[in-house]
Design an enzyme around this catalytic site. Structure first.
Site, mmCIF file in Angstrom:
data_model
loop_
_atom_site.group_PDB
_atom_site.id
_atom_site.type_symbol
_atom_site.label_atom_id
_atom_site.label_comp_id
_atom_site.label_asym_id
_atom_site.label_seq_id
_atom_site.Cartn_x
_atom_site.Cartn_y
_atom_site.Cartn_z
ATOM 1 N N ASP A 24 0.786 -1.256 0.000
ATOM 2 C CA ASP A 24 0.000 0.000 0.000
ATOM 3 C C ASP A 24 0.811 1.297 0.000
ATOM 4 O OD1 ASP A 24 -1.885 -1.957 0.219
ATOM 5 O OD2 ASP A 24 -2.775 -1.255 2.085
ATOM 6 N N GLU A 72 -4.696 -0.761 -1.231
ATOM 7 C CA GLU A 72 -5.994 -0.863 -0.565
ATOM 8 C C GLU A 72 -6.968 -0.128 -1.471
ATOM 9 O OE1 GLU A 72 -6.042 0.065 3.604
ATOM 10 O OE2 GLU A 72 -8.216 -0.161 3.741
ATOM 11 N N LYS A 129 -6.665 -4.853 -2.920
ATOM 12 C CA LYS A 129 -7.210 -5.609 -1.786
ATOM 13 C C LYS A 129 -8.282 -4.788 -1.070
ATOM 14 C CE LYS A 129 -3.395 -4.413 1.370
ATOM 15 N NZ LYS A 129 -4.171 -3.529 2.242
ATOM 16 N N LYS A 132 -7.521 -5.049 4.999
ATOM 17 C CA LYS A 132 -6.205 -4.609 5.448
ATOM 18 C C LYS A 132 -5.152 -5.640 5.052
ATOM 19 C CE LYS A 132 -7.991 -0.900 7.269
ATOM 20 N NZ LYS A 132 -8.006 0.310 6.401
ATOM 21 N N VAL A 157 3.302 0.314 4.205
ATOM 22 C CA VAL A 157 2.585 1.033 5.270
ATOM 23 C C VAL A 157 1.171 0.484 5.441
ATOM 24 C CG1 VAL A 157 3.888 3.137 4.889
ATOM 25 C CG2 VAL A 157 1.765 2.812 3.633
ATOM 26 N N THR A 158 0.596 0.713 6.623
ATOM 27 C CA THR A 158 1.299 1.116 7.831
ATOM 28 C C THR A 158 1.701 -0.148 8.597
ATOM 29 O OG1 THR A 158 -0.750 1.289 9.137
ATOM 30 C CG2 THR A 158 0.027 3.293 8.055
ATOM 31 N N CYS A 162 -1.920 -2.574 7.776
ATOM 32 C CA CYS A 162 -1.914 -3.478 6.620
ATOM 33 C C CYS A 162 -0.685 -4.372 6.547
ATOM 34 C CB CYS A 162 -2.087 -2.672 5.338
ATOM 35 S SG CYS A 162 -3.751 -1.959 5.226
ATOM 36 N N GLN A 202 9.105 -14.435 20.698
ATOM 37 C CA GLN A 202 8.744 -15.845 20.892
ATOM 38 C C GLN A 202 9.308 -16.725 19.777
ATOM 39 O OE1 GLN A 202 4.620 -16.497 22.453
ATOM 40 N NE2 GLN A 202 4.296 -14.357 21.852
HETATM 41 N N1 TIU Z 1 -2.544 0.321 4.326
HETATM 42 C C1 TIU Z 1 -2.991 0.533 5.567
HETATM 43 O O1 TIU Z 1 -2.267 0.330 6.533
HETATM 44 N N2 TIU Z 1 -4.272 1.026 5.715
HETATM 45 C C2 TIU Z 1 -4.693 1.812 6.763
HETATM 46 O O2 TIU Z 1 -5.851 2.214 6.829
HETATM 47 N N3 TIU Z 1 -3.743 2.113 7.700
HETATM 48 C C3 TIU Z 1 -3.881 2.968 8.758
HETATM 49 O O3 TIU Z 1 -2.963 3.018 9.561
HETATM 50 N N4 TIU Z 1 -4.962 3.720 8.861
#
Ligand code: TIU
Length: 219
Positions: A24, A72, A129, A132, A157-158, A162, A202
């Site tokens: 993303d 996304e 996609k 997430k 990210v993030t 995701c 772990q």
């Molecule tokens: N790609 C992704 O992480 N989508 C999000 O909505 N991330 C947020 O941190 N909001």
């Protein structure tokens, strides 16, 4: 077999069976005026990882490895966006609303494109996609299986949303996953730190973590 100095211990991989998965890295999350900002986040933090991501992407291409990009992205009629997702978070703009970079998180809109520095090239997989995670409702697992992929190297990210969701989905499907810690970012630095720690805790309960320098050295 290449070996990387990683946490919690060495990560070994064979390039022919490993994909670089870039989660993303799209304008909606990284540039002002996109979805990330409508959620109330400071997007400038995320832009800082772009050079490190680009260096890895170029090296991975040069080495001949498979590259997977995810976005996304929802269909224009939002039939793949559950109301529970659209209504969440009380953002100033919701998924599907018209924003400065087109409709928020809608496929084909300017804000939904991967940033130019990391734009896909011919032969790379681009996965839209609705969730997430990269595996939910995308067919990614089947595409990777068809190519004999067993190991995944993650950037994007993030970190705690995701990227972590995708790593956990991959882990449950039997992949060995490595997260490049300087090639991922969160709007919340303490969430990134906690996520990196919980992934390799772990005895690699979710996967491995390493800096991109170690991957570049191995390549
Ligand atoms: N790609 C992704 O992480 N989508 C999000 O909505 N991330 C947020 O941190 N909001």
């Amino acid at each position: 077999m290449k070996k990387i100095n990683a946490q919690p211990f060495e990560f070994g991989f064979d390039l022919a069976h490993t994909a670089l998965v870039i989660i993303d890295m799209q304008r909606d999350f990284i540039e002002p005026g996109g979805f990330g900002e409508t959620l109330g986040n400071d997007v400038s933090l995320l832009e800082a990882i772009v050079p490190a991501c680009q260096a890895v992407l170029l090296a991975w291409r040069q080495a001949g490895g498979l590259v997977v990009h995810t976005r996304e992205a929802h269909r224009p009629d939002l039939s793949d966006c559950p109301p529970a997702k659209r209504n969440r978070g009380n953002p100033s703009l919701r998924i599907g609303d018209a924003g400065p970079m087109g409709r928020i998180l809608v496929a084909g809109e300017p804000g939904n494109q991967i940033i130019p520095a990391l734009a896909p090239v011919a032969g790379e997989l681009v996965i839209d996609k609705p969730g997430k995670g990269a595996f939910y409702a995308t067919g990614l697992h089947e595409m990777l299986q068809a190519r004999g992929i067993t190991h995944l190297v993650f950037m994007g990210v993030t970190t705690e949303v995701c990227v972590q969701t995708s790593m956990r989905e991959a882990n449950d499907r039997g992949y060995d996953g490595l997260l490049l810690t300087d090639c991922t970012e969160s709007y919340f630095p303490h969430f990134k730190a906690a996520t990196v720690e919980m992934i390799h805790a772990q005895g690699a309960i979710v996967g491995w973590t390493a800096t991109s320098a170690h991957l570049l050295a191995a390549l």
